[in-house]
Design a protein around this motif. Structure first.
Motif, PDB file in Angstrom:
ATOM      1  N   ALA A 193      10.453   8.712   0.304  1.00 57.82           N
ATOM      2  CA  ALA A 193      11.074   9.628  -0.652  1.00 57.82           C
ATOM      3  C   ALA A 193      12.312   9.032  -1.317  1.00 57.82           C
ATOM      4  CB  ALA A 193      11.446  10.927   0.043  1.00 57.82           C
ATOM      5  N   THR A 194      12.830   7.941  -0.772  1.00 62.12           N
ATOM      6  CA  THR A 194      13.971   7.253  -1.373  1.00 62.12           C
ATOM      7  C   THR A 194      13.749   5.751  -1.283  1.00 62.12           C
ATOM      8  OG1 THR A 194      15.224   7.195   0.702  1.00 62.12           O
ATOM      9  CG2 THR A 194      15.584   9.094  -0.754  1.00 62.12           C
ATOM     10  N   GLY A 195      14.437   5.021  -2.139  1.00 62.95           N
ATOM     11  CA  GLY A 195      14.350   3.573  -2.110  1.00 62.95           C
ATOM     12  C   GLY A 195      15.207   2.980  -3.212  1.00 62.95           C
ATOM     13  N   CYS A 196      15.857   1.867  -2.920  1.00 66.02           N
ATOM     14  CA  CYS A 196      16.713   1.196  -3.893  1.00 66.02           C
ATOM     15  C   CYS A 196      15.942   0.043  -4.539  1.00 66.02           C
ATOM     16  CB  CYS A 196      17.981   0.673  -3.228  1.00 66.02           C
ATOM     17  SG  CYS A 196      19.114  -0.130  -4.372  1.00 66.02           S
ATOM     18  N   TYR A 197      15.785   0.117  -5.854  1.00 58.88           N
ATOM     19  CA  TYR A 197      15.035  -0.865  -6.632  1.00 58.88           C
ATOM     20  C   TYR A 197      15.996  -1.966  -7.114  1.00 58.88           C
ATOM     21  CZ  TYR A 197      11.818  -2.456 -10.391  1.00 58.88           C
ATOM     22  OH  TYR A 197      10.993  -3.179 -11.214  1.00 58.88           O
ATOM     23  N   GLY A 257       0.804  -1.218   0.000  1.00 62.09           N
ATOM     24  CA  GLY A 257       0.000   0.000   0.000  1.00 62.09           C
ATOM     25  C   GLY A 257       0.835   1.264   0.000  1.00 62.09           C
ATOM     26  N   ASP A 258       2.141   1.134   0.292  1.00 62.32           N
ATOM     27  CA  ASP A 258       3.042   2.285   0.277  1.00 62.32           C
ATOM     28  C   ASP A 258       3.522   2.578  -1.141  1.00 62.32           C
ATOM     29  OD1 ASP A 258       2.827   2.347   3.001  1.00 62.32           O
ATOM     30  OD2 ASP A 258       4.907   1.785   3.421  1.00 62.32           O
ATOM     31  N   PHE A 259       3.890   3.836  -1.370  1.00 63.62           N
ATOM     32  CA  PHE A 259       4.553   4.242  -2.599  1.00 63.62           C
ATOM     33  C   PHE A 259       6.025   4.503  -2.292  1.00 63.62           C
ATOM     34  CE2 PHE A 259       0.144   5.450  -3.318  1.00 63.62           C
ATOM     35  CZ  PHE A 259      -0.079   5.012  -4.623  1.00 63.62           C
ATOM     36  N   VAL A 260       6.892   4.184  -3.250  1.00 70.19           N
ATOM     37  CA  VAL A 260       8.325   4.408  -3.084  1.00 70.19           C
ATOM     38  C   VAL A 260       8.848   5.171  -4.296  1.00 70.19           C
ATOM     39  CG1 VAL A 260      10.595   3.361  -2.749  1.00 70.19           C
ATOM     40  CG2 VAL A 260       8.562   2.248  -1.791  1.00 70.19           C
ATOM     41  N   ILE A 261       9.460   6.334  -4.053  1.00 71.03           N
ATOM     42  CA  ILE A 261      10.092   7.107  -5.123  1.00 71.03           C
ATOM     43  C   ILE A 261      11.554   6.668  -5.180  1.00 71.03           C
ATOM     44  CG2 ILE A 261      10.670   9.410  -5.966  1.00 71.03           C
ATOM     45  CD1 ILE A 261       8.342  10.484  -4.261  1.00 71.03           C
ATOM     46  N   CYS A 262      11.896   5.923  -6.198  1.00 74.70           N
ATOM     47  CA  CYS A 262      13.234   5.319  -6.263  1.00 74.70           C
ATOM     48  C   CYS A 262      14.324   6.368  -6.467  1.00 74.70           C
ATOM     49  CB  CYS A 262      13.300   4.312  -7.401  1.00 74.70           C
ATOM     50  SG  CYS A 262      12.152   2.931  -7.199  1.00 74.70           S
ATOM     51  N   ASP A 263      15.457   6.144  -5.803  1.00 75.05           N
ATOM     52  CA  ASP A 263      16.613   7.004  -6.031  1.00 75.05           C
ATOM     53  C   ASP A 263      17.842   6.214  -6.460  1.00 75.05           C
ATOM     54  OD1 ASP A 263      16.927   5.924  -3.392  1.00 75.05           O
ATOM     55  OD2 ASP A 263      18.374   7.500  -2.933  1.00 75.05           O
ATOM     56  N   GLN A 264      17.810   4.879  -6.279  1.00 75.27           N
ATOM     57  CA  GLN A 264      18.923   4.023  -6.693  1.00 75.27           C
ATOM     58  C   GLN A 264      18.391   2.687  -7.202  1.00 75.27           C
ATOM     59  OE1 GLN A 264      22.327   4.582  -6.826  1.00 75.27           O
ATOM     60  NE2 GLN A 264      21.854   6.732  -6.359  1.00 75.27           N
ATOM     61  N   PHE A 265      19.257   1.944  -7.909  1.00 78.56           N
ATOM     62  CA  PHE A 265      18.867   0.607  -8.353  1.00 78.56           C
ATOM     63  C   PHE A 265      20.043  -0.354  -8.244  1.00 78.56           C
ATOM     64  CE2 PHE A 265      20.251   2.513 -12.453  1.00 78.56           C
ATOM     65  CZ  PHE A 265      21.227   1.591 -12.825  1.00 78.56           C
ATOM     66  N   ILE A 266      19.719  -1.634  -8.237  1.00 80.66           N
ATOM     67  CA  ILE A 266      20.701  -2.714  -8.370  1.00 80.66           C
ATOM     68  C   ILE A 266      20.212  -3.579  -9.521  1.00 80.66           C
ATOM     69  CG2 ILE A 266      21.865  -4.658  -7.273  1.00 80.66           C
ATOM     70  CD1 ILE A 266      21.137  -3.465  -4.562  1.00 80.66           C
ATOM     71  N   ASP A 267      21.083  -3.872 -10.470  1.00 80.25           N
ATOM     72  CA  ASP A 267      20.686  -4.579 -11.693  1.00 80.25           C
ATOM     73  C   ASP A 267      21.100  -6.044 -11.646  1.00 80.25           C
ATOM     74  OD1 ASP A 267      20.082  -5.414 -14.245  1.00 80.25           O
ATOM     75  OD2 ASP A 267      21.543  -4.132 -15.245  1.00 80.25           O
TER      76      ASP A 267
END
Length: 269
Positions: free
Chosen positions: A152-156, A95-105
């Motif tokens: 406001a931040t989150g690593c995808y 139910g939360d929203f996450v605005i991504c600021d980083q990723f791991i591929d």
């Protein structure tokens, strides 16, 4: 006039029907891309269904290069992407929203660049800040004003799919700094930066990851969670479209290929 695009699921198109969207097939060097183009609040808005209008493409089969090239060809400058994700972080709940600021591929088989040596084109692009800082700030303000539960931040962490992750994979991704896990943001965000467009991704947490969740994962669970968040997603889109302050001309995203002379759509054959 802002020229922006929304990349999301097929259900969004119906919500934008009042914009009088018209289908446009863009022929690209990488295949055809189907876009829905219209005018909303004085802005050019392009909707692109990532998985096809009837969700027929699994994550690893999406033609990401055709999609992003088509948006660039149409003059798009800003992209708002949505993705459904599982959570690796106990603080990020369904139910939360996450605005991504980083990723791991962790993808394996996807073509993740426009610059693979084809047509003698090679470039190396900085990804210190993968997602446009200006659009992230704008989106954060929007969610705060809408009083939605968000981070406001989150690593995808992006996995190949189409299967869900194992319990061991979830544990590994969390230990590496991943907050959420999905299957579609790579190479989309990479290609958008190469094409010098401002790109922001908002992820919808639909479930806790394997081993964190007390029940086995299912597509039905994901669809139900997405449906429950549907009205909030549409409110975010509406606010984003009507926010008529364009990204500044000196935004680094718009000049990512400056040392190579910029991104030229005509360079690809």
């Amino acid at each position: 006039m802002r020229k922006l695009a929304i990349i999301a699921g097929s259900g969004v198109k119906e919500s934008l029907s009042s914009a009088g969207l018209k289908t446009e097939i863009v022929h690209t060097p990488f295949g055809d891309a189907k876009c829905e183009l219209g005018n909303v609040a004085g802005n050019q808005v392009c909707f692109l269904a990532r998985h096809g209008l009837h969700h027929v493409l699994p994550p690893h089969k999406v033609n990401y290069r055709a999609n992003i090239w088509a948006l660039k060809h149409l003059g798009t400058e800003e992209i708002l992407s949505t993705t459904a994700v599982g959570s690796l972080n106990e603080k990020m709940r369904p139910g939360d929203f996450v605005i991504c600021d980083q990723f791991i591929d962790f993808t394996k088989s996807r073509v993740n660049s426009f610059f693979n040596g084809e047509n003698n084109l090679v470039a190396h692009v900085d990804f210190t800040e993968p997602y446009c800082p200006s659009l992230r700030e704008k989106l954060s303000q929007t969610l705060a004003e809408l009083k939605l539960s968000y981070h406001a931040t989150g690593c995808y962490a992006c996995m190949e799919g189409p299967r869900y992750e194992s319990k061991a994979e979830v544990k590994m991704l969390a230990s590496l700094g991943g907050d959420i896990v999905g299957m579609t943001n790579i190479p989309e965000v990479l290609l958008a930066r190469e094409a010098e467009m401002c790109y922001v991704n908002i992820s919808l947490v639909t479930n806790m990851g394997a081993g964190i969740s007390k029940t086995p994962l299912s597509h039905e669970e994901v669809v139900a969670a997405m449906s429950a968040m549907g009205k909030d997603v549409l409110a975010i889109f509406d606010a984003f479209i009507h926010y008529n302050e364009p990204v500044k001309a000196d935004c680094p995203c718009k000049h990512a290929l400056r040392e190579y002379g910029g991104f030229q759509v005509d360079s690809f054959k």
